[in-house]
Scaffold this motif. Structure first.
Motif, PDB file in Angstrom:
ATOM      1  N   ALA A  40       1.646   3.472   9.316  1.00 42.38           N
ATOM      2  CA  ALA A  40       1.352   2.190   8.661  1.00 42.38           C
ATOM      3  C   ALA A  40       0.075   1.576   9.227  1.00 42.38           C
ATOM      4  CB  ALA A  40       2.527   1.237   8.831  1.00 42.38           C
ATOM      5  N   LEU A  41      -0.086   1.593  10.536  1.00 41.80           N
ATOM      6  CA  LEU A  41      -1.298   1.025  11.140  1.00 41.80           C
ATOM      7  C   LEU A  41      -2.535   1.834  10.755  1.00 41.80           C
ATOM      8  CD1 LEU A  41       0.072   0.045  14.653  1.00 41.80           C
ATOM      9  CD2 LEU A  41      -0.593  -1.503  12.806  1.00 41.80           C
ATOM     10  N   ARG A  42      -2.405   3.151  10.713  1.00 37.98           N
ATOM     11  CA  ARG A  42      -3.537   3.999  10.323  1.00 37.98           C
ATOM     12  C   ARG A  42      -3.941   3.713   8.875  1.00 37.98           C
ATOM     13  NH1 ARG A  42      -3.223   8.394   7.628  1.00 37.98           N
ATOM     14  NH2 ARG A  42      -1.106   8.938   8.263  1.00 37.98           N
ATOM     15  N   LEU A  43      -2.969   3.630   7.973  1.00 33.20           N
ATOM     16  CA  LEU A  43      -3.273   3.338   6.572  1.00 33.20           C
ATOM     17  C   LEU A  43      -3.910   1.957   6.418  1.00 33.20           C
ATOM     18  CD1 LEU A  43      -0.084   4.785   4.847  1.00 33.20           C
ATOM     19  CD2 LEU A  43      -2.422   5.669   4.657  1.00 33.20           C
ATOM     20  N   ALA A  44      -3.409   0.985   7.171  1.00 33.42           N
ATOM     21  CA  ALA A  44      -3.966  -0.370   7.101  1.00 33.42           C
ATOM     22  C   ALA A  44      -5.413  -0.386   7.603  1.00 33.42           C
ATOM     23  CB  ALA A  44      -3.106  -1.336   7.907  1.00 33.42           C
ATOM     24  N   ALA A  94      12.298   6.216  -4.873  1.00 35.77           N
ATOM     25  CA  ALA A  94      11.095   7.020  -4.637  1.00 35.77           C
ATOM     26  C   ALA A  94       9.901   6.119  -4.341  1.00 35.77           C
ATOM     27  CB  ALA A  94      10.808   7.918  -5.839  1.00 35.77           C
ATOM     28  N   TRP A  95       9.797   4.989  -5.085  1.00 37.83           N
ATOM     29  CA  TRP A  95       8.697   4.057  -4.846  1.00 37.83           C
ATOM     30  C   TRP A  95       8.796   3.481  -3.439  1.00 37.83           C
ATOM     31  CZ3 TRP A  95       8.037  -0.949  -3.372  1.00 37.83           C
ATOM     32  CH2 TRP A  95       6.750  -1.474  -3.517  1.00 37.83           C
ATOM     33  N   VAL A  96       9.989   3.043  -3.050  1.00 37.48           N
ATOM     34  CA  VAL A  96      10.188   2.466  -1.709  1.00 37.48           C
ATOM     35  C   VAL A  96       9.825   3.503  -0.644  1.00 37.48           C
ATOM     36  CG1 VAL A  96      11.932   1.643  -0.068  1.00 37.48           C
ATOM     37  CG2 VAL A  96      11.873   0.732  -2.399  1.00 37.48           C
ATOM     38  N   LEU A 123       0.852  -1.184   0.000  1.00 33.28           N
ATOM     39  CA  LEU A 123       0.000   0.000   0.000  1.00 33.28           C
ATOM     40  C   LEU A 123       0.890   1.237   0.000  1.00 33.28           C
ATOM     41  CD1 LEU A 123      -2.977   0.941   0.179  1.00 33.28           C
ATOM     42  CD2 LEU A 123      -2.655   1.068   2.654  1.00 33.28           C
ATOM     43  N   GLY A 124       0.591   2.179  -0.885  1.00 27.96           N
ATOM     44  CA  GLY A 124       1.358   3.414  -0.961  1.00 27.96           C
ATOM     45  C   GLY A 124       0.740   4.516  -0.120  1.00 27.96           C
ATOM     46  N   ALA A 125       1.490   5.580   0.038  1.00 29.33           N
ATOM     47  CA  ALA A 125       1.004   6.734   0.793  1.00 29.33           C
ATOM     48  C   ALA A 125      -0.241   7.326   0.146  1.00 29.33           C
ATOM     49  CB  ALA A 125       2.103   7.789   0.886  1.00 29.33           C
ATOM     50  N   ASP A 126      -0.420   7.070  -1.155  1.00 34.79           N
ATOM     51  CA  ASP A 126      -1.593   7.570  -1.880  1.00 34.79           C
ATOM     52  C   ASP A 126      -2.828   6.691  -1.681  1.00 34.79           C
ATOM     53  OD1 ASP A 126      -0.862   5.315  -3.310  1.00 34.79           O
ATOM     54  OD2 ASP A 126      -0.570   6.378  -5.213  1.00 34.79           O
ATOM     55  N   GLY A 127      -2.687   5.585  -0.899  1.00 32.49           N
ATOM     56  CA  GLY A 127      -3.809   4.701  -0.637  1.00 32.49           C
ATOM     57  C   GLY A 127      -4.049   3.666  -1.719  1.00 32.49           C
TER      58      GLY A 127
END
Length: 145
Positions: free
Chosen positions: A109-113, A97-99, A63-67
Motif C-alpha cells: 500500500a505504501l509503495r503504491l501510494a 473481487a473489487w475489494v 487505488l487498485g492494484a492496477d494503479g
C-alpha cells in the motif's frame, strides 16, 4: 436504604491486558508540509482490518492494484438491486473481487501510494507540477521555508 453492588469490582477480575496500539493512517504527499494547497494532493493509506490497507483519496476513491483510481465496485446491473440468487451471487463475487484488488499489505500500500503521489491531479495540476511551481516560487523569492 438499598444497597447497590459495587460497579467497580467485577466478580471475577479479568487478566490484565495491555491496550493495542496500531498506526492506522499514513499520509503520502509529494509536496512539503509548508506548500500551499498541500492537503489537496494528499493520498492516505488507511488500515482496513485483518492486516489489510486501502490507498485512498477524498475519503472514498480507492487505488487498485492496477494503479487506477476507483469510486467503488460497479455492478453490471447498474443502480438496481440484484433480484435473483444468480444476480446476488454475481454482485457479491464482483464486489469481493473489487475489494481484494483494492486492499494490500502495508508495504504494498505504501509503495503504491508513493508511486501514485506525483500523478495526483487537482483540477488540471498534478502534484509534480505543483511541486515544481512551489520550488520555482521559493527560488524566485529567495525563501527556503
Amino acid at each position: 436504604m438499598s444497597t447497590v453492588p459495587d460497579q467497580q469490582t467485577p466478580a471475577a477480575a479479568p487478566q490484565k491486558r495491555r491496550p493495542v496500539v496500531r498506526p492506522t493512517r499514513f499520509s503520502v504527499n509529494l509536496l512539503p508540509e509548508e506548500a500551499p494547497d498541500r492537503d489537496a494532493f494528499t493520498i492516505t493509506v488507511e488500515y482496513n482490518g485483518s492486516g489489510r490497507y486501502r490507498v485512498i483519496r477524498n475519503e472514498l476513491c480507492s487505488l487498485g492494484a492496477d494503479g487506477k483510481w476507483s469510486w467503488g465496485y460497479q455492478w453490471p446491473g447498474g443502480d438496481r438491486e440484484p433480484v435473483t440468487d444468480a444476480e446476488r451471487d454475481d454482485y457479491h463475487a464482483g464486489r469481493d473481487a473489487w475489494v481484494a484488488s483494492h486492499q494490500f499489505d502495508l508495504e504494498t500500500a505504501l509503495r503504491l501510494a508513493e508511486q501514485a503521489a506525483p500523478h495526483v491531479r487537482v483540477m488540471r495540476t498534478t502534484a509534480a507540477q505543483a511541486l515544481a511551481d512551489y520550488l520555482a516560487e521559493m527560488e524566485r523569492t529567495g525563501r527556503s521555508d
